[in-house]
Scaffold this motif. Structure first.
Motif, PDB file in Angstrom:
ATOM      1  N   GLU A  86     -25.465 -49.220 -35.188  1.00 18.98           N
ATOM      2  CA  GLU A  86     -24.528 -48.211 -34.685  1.00 18.98           C
ATOM      3  C   GLU A  86     -24.705 -46.906 -35.452  1.00 18.98           C
ATOM      4  O   GLU A  86     -25.108 -46.906 -36.609  1.00 18.98           O
ATOM      5  CB  GLU A  86     -23.083 -48.706 -34.873  1.00 18.98           C
ATOM      6  CG  GLU A  86     -22.772 -50.033 -34.208  1.00 18.98           C
ATOM      7  CD  GLU A  86     -22.599 -49.899 -32.693  1.00 18.98           C
ATOM      8  OE1 GLU A  86     -22.426 -48.764 -32.204  1.00 18.98           O
ATOM      9  OE2 GLU A  86     -22.646 -50.939 -32.016  1.00 18.98           O
ATOM     10  N   LYS A  87     -24.332 -45.820 -34.790  1.00 22.74           N
ATOM     11  CA  LYS A  87     -24.527 -44.483 -35.351  1.00 22.74           C
ATOM     12  C   LYS A  87     -23.829 -44.257 -36.709  1.00 22.74           C
ATOM     13  O   LYS A  87     -24.350 -43.593 -37.586  1.00 22.74           O
ATOM     14  CB  LYS A  87     -24.021 -43.422 -34.364  1.00 22.74           C
ATOM     15  CG  LYS A  87     -24.952 -43.197 -33.180  1.00 22.74           C
ATOM     16  CD  LYS A  87     -25.793 -41.933 -33.373  1.00 22.74           C
ATOM     17  CE  LYS A  87     -26.631 -41.603 -32.151  1.00 22.74           C
ATOM     18  NZ  LYS A  87     -27.810 -42.484 -32.047  1.00 22.74           N
ATOM     19  N   VAL A  91     -27.719 -47.596 -44.006  1.00 26.51           N
ATOM     20  CA  VAL A  91     -28.704 -48.678 -44.041  1.00 26.51           C
ATOM     21  C   VAL A  91     -28.080 -49.945 -44.648  1.00 26.51           C
ATOM     22  O   VAL A  91     -28.255 -51.049 -44.135  1.00 26.51           O
ATOM     23  CB  VAL A  91     -29.963 -48.234 -44.816  1.00 26.51           C
ATOM     24  CG1 VAL A  91     -30.887 -49.404 -45.083  1.00 26.51           C
ATOM     25  CG2 VAL A  91     -30.693 -47.143 -44.041  1.00 26.51           C
ATOM     26  N   GLY A  92     -27.302 -49.748 -45.723  1.00 23.78           N
ATOM     27  CA  GLY A  92     -26.647 -50.883 -46.376  1.00 23.78           C
ATOM     28  C   GLY A  92     -25.671 -51.612 -45.445  1.00 23.78           C
ATOM     29  O   GLY A  92     -25.558 -52.837 -45.486  1.00 23.78           O
ATOM     30  N   ASP A  93     -24.979 -50.841 -44.576  1.00 26.21           N
ATOM     31  CA  ASP A  93     -24.057 -51.453 -43.611  1.00 26.21           C
ATOM     32  C   ASP A  93     -24.822 -52.337 -42.620  1.00 26.21           C
ATOM     33  O   ASP A  93     -24.355 -53.409 -42.241  1.00 26.21           O
ATOM     34  CB  ASP A  93     -23.300 -50.377 -42.818  1.00 26.21           C
ATOM     35  CG  ASP A  93     -22.394 -49.536 -43.713  1.00 26.21           C
ATOM     36  OD1 ASP A  93     -21.786 -50.131 -44.625  1.00 26.21           O
ATOM     37  OD2 ASP A  93     -22.316 -48.319 -43.494  1.00 26.21           O
ATOM     38  N   ALA A  94     -25.984 -51.848 -42.226  1.00 21.68           N
ATOM     39  CA  ALA A  94     -26.797 -52.610 -41.276  1.00 21.68           C
ATOM     40  C   ALA A  94     -27.198 -53.958 -41.880  1.00 21.68           C
ATOM     41  O   ALA A  94     -27.198 -54.986 -41.204  1.00 21.68           O
ATOM     42  CB  ALA A  94     -28.047 -51.809 -40.886  1.00 21.68           C
ATOM     43  N   LEU A  95     -27.500 -53.948 -43.182  1.00 18.97           N
ATOM     44  CA  LEU A  95     -27.845 -55.191 -43.874  1.00 18.97           C
ATOM     45  C   LEU A  95     -26.670 -56.171 -43.876  1.00 18.97           C
ATOM     46  O   LEU A  95     -26.835 -57.357 -43.593  1.00 18.97           O
ATOM     47  CB  LEU A  95     -28.268 -54.888 -45.326  1.00 18.97           C
ATOM     48  CG  LEU A  95     -29.759 -54.934 -45.652  1.00 18.97           C
ATOM     49  CD1 LEU A  95     -30.567 -54.042 -44.738  1.00 18.97           C
ATOM     50  CD2 LEU A  95     -29.994 -54.528 -47.103  1.00 18.97           C
ATOM     51  N   SER A 126     -27.989 -42.382 -38.670  1.00 20.85           N
ATOM     52  CA  SER A 126     -28.110 -41.262 -37.719  1.00 20.85           C
ATOM     53  C   SER A 126     -29.005 -40.139 -38.261  1.00 20.85           C
ATOM     54  O   SER A 126     -29.485 -39.313 -37.498  1.00 20.85           O
ATOM     55  CB  SER A 126     -26.725 -40.716 -37.376  1.00 20.85           C
ATOM     56  OG  SER A 126     -26.067 -40.322 -38.577  1.00 20.85           O
ATOM     57  N   SER A 127     -29.238 -40.133 -39.580  1.00 26.44           N
ATOM     58  CA  SER A 127     -30.078 -39.066 -40.130  1.00 26.44           C
ATOM     59  C   SER A 127     -31.547 -39.492 -40.257  1.00 26.44           C
ATOM     60  O   SER A 127     -32.389 -38.697 -40.675  1.00 26.44           O
ATOM     61  CB  SER A 127     -29.554 -38.658 -41.515  1.00 26.44           C
ATOM     62  OG  SER A 127     -29.812 -39.692 -42.449  1.00 26.44           O
ATOM     63  N   ASN A 133     -36.480 -45.016 -38.555  1.00 30.09           N
ATOM     64  CA  ASN A 133     -35.635 -45.957 -37.836  1.00 30.09           C
ATOM     65  C   ASN A 133     -36.419 -47.205 -37.412  1.00 30.09           C
ATOM     66  O   ASN A 133     -35.933 -48.332 -37.536  1.00 30.09           O
ATOM     67  CB  ASN A 133     -35.037 -45.271 -36.609  1.00 30.09           C
ATOM     68  CG  ASN A 133     -33.653 -45.828 -36.289  1.00 30.09           C
ATOM     69  OD1 ASN A 133     -33.318 -46.945 -36.669  1.00 30.09           O
ATOM     70  ND2 ASN A 133     -32.858 -45.053 -35.587  1.00 30.09           N
ATOM     71  N   GLU A 134     -37.662 -46.983 -36.969  1.00 29.62           N
ATOM     72  CA  GLU A 134     -38.507 -48.132 -36.610  1.00 29.62           C
ATOM     73  C   GLU A 134     -38.736 -49.017 -37.828  1.00 29.62           C
ATOM     74  O   GLU A 134     -38.733 -50.242 -37.734  1.00 29.62           O
ATOM     75  CB  GLU A 134     -39.861 -47.668 -36.053  1.00 29.62           C
ATOM     76  CG  GLU A 134     -39.775 -46.958 -34.718  1.00 29.62           C
ATOM     77  CD  GLU A 134     -39.629 -47.912 -33.531  1.00 29.62           C
ATOM     78  OE1 GLU A 134     -40.047 -49.074 -33.645  1.00 29.62           O
ATOM     79  OE2 GLU A 134     -39.086 -47.482 -32.503  1.00 29.62           O
ATOM     80  N   ARG A 135     -38.939 -48.383 -38.987  1.00 30.29           N
ATOM     81  CA  ARG A 135     -39.147 -49.159 -40.217  1.00 30.29           C
ATOM     82  C   ARG A 135     -37.917 -49.994 -40.529  1.00 30.29           C
ATOM     83  O   ARG A 135     -38.020 -51.139 -40.949  1.00 30.29           O
ATOM     84  CB  ARG A 135     -39.410 -48.235 -41.407  1.00 30.29           C
ATOM     85  CG  ARG A 135     -40.713 -47.475 -41.320  1.00 30.29           C
ATOM     86  CD  ARG A 135     -40.926 -46.717 -42.610  1.00 30.29           C
ATOM     87  NE  ARG A 135     -41.903 -45.660 -42.432  1.00 30.29           N
ATOM     88  CZ  ARG A 135     -42.423 -44.963 -43.433  1.00 30.29           C
ATOM     89  NH1 ARG A 135     -42.027 -45.199 -44.670  1.00 30.29           N
ATOM     90  NH2 ARG A 135     -43.313 -44.035 -43.209  1.00 30.29           N
ATOM     91  N   LEU A 136     -36.746 -49.398 -40.322  1.00 24.46           N
ATOM     92  CA  LEU A 136     -35.499 -50.120 -40.582  1.00 24.46           C
ATOM     93  C   LEU A 136     -35.359 -51.305 -39.622  1.00 24.46           C
ATOM     94  O   LEU A 136     -35.028 -52.411 -40.037  1.00 24.46           O
ATOM     95  CB  LEU A 136     -34.306 -49.173 -40.447  1.00 24.46           C
ATOM     96  CG  LEU A 136     -32.927 -49.844 -40.492  1.00 24.46           C
ATOM     97  CD1 LEU A 136     -32.696 -50.535 -41.834  1.00 24.46           C
ATOM     98  CD2 LEU A 136     -31.820 -48.830 -40.225  1.00 24.46           C
ATOM     99  N   GLN A 137     -35.620 -51.056 -38.342  1.00 25.48           N
ATOM    100  CA  GLN A 137     -35.463 -52.123 -37.348  1.00 25.48           C
ATOM    101  C   GLN A 137     -36.400 -53.285 -37.664  1.00 25.48           C
ATOM    102  O   GLN A 137     -36.038 -54.455 -37.531  1.00 25.48           O
ATOM    103  CB  GLN A 137     -35.729 -51.596 -35.927  1.00 25.48           C
ATOM    104  CG  GLN A 137     -34.843 -50.438 -35.491  1.00 25.48           C
ATOM    105  CD  GLN A 137     -33.354 -50.764 -35.554  1.00 25.48           C
ATOM    106  OE1 GLN A 137     -32.933 -51.890 -35.309  1.00 25.48           O
ATOM    107  NE2 GLN A 137     -32.546 -49.773 -35.907  1.00 25.48           N
ATOM    108  N   LEU A 138     -37.628 -52.951 -38.091  1.00 28.93           N
ATOM    109  CA  LEU A 138     -38.585 -53.997 -38.437  1.00 28.93           C
ATOM    110  C   LEU A 138     -38.097 -54.777 -39.661  1.00 28.93           C
ATOM    111  O   LEU A 138     -38.193 -56.007 -39.709  1.00 28.93           O
ATOM    112  CB  LEU A 138     -39.966 -53.394 -38.709  1.00 28.93           C
ATOM    113  CG  LEU A 138     -41.056 -54.424 -38.964  1.00 28.93           C
ATOM    114  CD1 LEU A 138     -41.410 -55.188 -37.693  1.00 28.93           C
ATOM    115  CD2 LEU A 138     -42.307 -53.778 -39.537  1.00 28.93           C
TER     116      LEU A 138
END
Lengths: 233, 126
Positions: A86-87, A91-95, A126-127, A133-138
């Motif tokens: 989500e926007k 990164v830490g929240d996504a984890l 969002s920044s 972002n692709e690196r994060l998704q991977l």
């Protein structure tokens, strides 16, 4: 060898439009397979069906003999072509989000991958640039201890530097007994990491082969074969 | 270690030829440990299964030996290394002679061209 993924006579129609027609294939353990096709060939639909995000109109799909459904989602890690995050998240929240959702999420591995990707847990999602972002998704997808990883267009729309980084991370962090299915239409950058390729065209599988055998038999790169097969599209 | 891969040829054969070259030229010496599958795959940015296949072939040709629990090593047998050296030399010769023939050179002319080339190099002290 026991197969990780079994797709049996799968068809999918949306209204009157047939997107997949009688597709069957299997993937064994420890394989990196490319699902190759031009836009609209049925790749993404195939990926969604395996991930359990849509139902086949006919046929069946199973992962380690578990029919695709709630149970199989624990065996399959899916990186969709659109981000799950989500926007408002950092990164830490996504984890944290991943850890809450998936019992097999390995935060330790995720942190090592973030380091490798030069991503900070404090960054706002969002920044992030498209490549970041692709690196994060991977990172999120590969940090689960799944048996089958599915990456939908992991290098689509990112620059060559980010591509190299993503492919390196893939080689560095993949578990050798798991299987990875990667859908892409960008073949030349990625063909060296495939064990096998599946060509899908107009909803049908037209080729499924070991890549080294293909190179040996045809004396051509996978990219060149891909261009020949899809030239008339 | 860098290899310029040609995607038109099987990757495992290209890595094999590269490693054979390293052995023949003495950059890898008899008894030297070679990198693990994982290390080499990461370094070359290719699939570990491809590297595995390279090593299997090198073992089959007895160029590389596996010591249980220790890793893989370049063979200590000189005759095996001489054999691959001769094979690679033969390859180069075949290609050279075929190329010269295609250019229309006769056998004696090819021999003379080689002798002249070597003589010229020697007179320049190379």
């Amino acid at each position: 060898m026991d197969s990780i993924l079994q797709v049996r006579q799968v068809s999918k129609t949306y209204g009157s439009r047939q997107v997949l027609h009688n597709v069957s294939f299997e993937l064994g353990p420890g394989k990196i397979a490319g699902l190759l096709g031009s836009n609209g060939s049925g790749k993404s639909t195939m990926m969604k069906l395996i991930a359990g995000l849509a139902q086949p109109s006919a046929g069946s799909i199973s992962v380690l003999d578990t029919p695709v459904g709630e149970e199989s989602k624990l065996l399959v890690s899916f990186m969709p072509d659109r981000p799950l995050t989500e926007k408002w998240m950092k990164v830490g929240d996504a984890l944290k989000f991943m850890r809450d959702f998936y019992p097999d999420f390995d935060p330790e591995k995720a942190r090592r991958m973030l380091d490798f990707m030069t991503l900070s847990e404090k960054s706002k999602i969002s920044s992030l640039s498209k490549g970041m972002n692709e690196r994060l998704q991977l990172t999120l997808a590969l940090s689960r201890r799944a048996r089958l990883y599915m990456l939908d267009e992991p290098i689509g729309g990112v620059d060559p530097v980010a591509r190299t980084k993503i492919l390196n991370a893939l080689m560095e962090f993949y578990e050798e007994d798991s299987t990875i299915l990667i859908s892409t239409h960008l073949v030349s950058d990625i063909e060296r990491i495939f064990d096998e390729v599946i060509f899908i065209k107009e909803g049908e599988i037209i080729l499924h082969s070991d890549v080294e055998e293909l190179r040996l038999q045809r004396g051509k790169s996978i990219d060149e074969l891909f261009r020949e097969v899809y030239a008339e599209c | 270690m860098t290899i310029e891969f040609d995607n038109n040829q099987p990757i495992y054969l290209q890595i094999m030829n590269y490693l054979k070259g390293e052995i023949i030229t003495g950059k890898l010496k008899p008894g030297d440990k070679i990198p693990s599958v994982r290390e080499l795959a990461a370094e070359l940015q290719i699939n570990p299964n491809t590297v595995q296949r390279t090593f299997q072939e090198l073992e089959r040709e007895e160029i590389v030996e596996t010591r249980r629990g220790m890793g893989r090593y370049v063979t200590g047998r000189e005759e095996t290394i001489m054999k691959i050296k001769r094979e690679m030399a033969q390859d180069i010769l075949e290609r050279f002679v075929r190329g010269m023939q295609e250019l229309g050179f006769q056998s004696e002319e090819i021999v003379k061209a080689v002798a002249d080339n070597i003589a010229a190099k020697e007179s320049r002290g190379m």
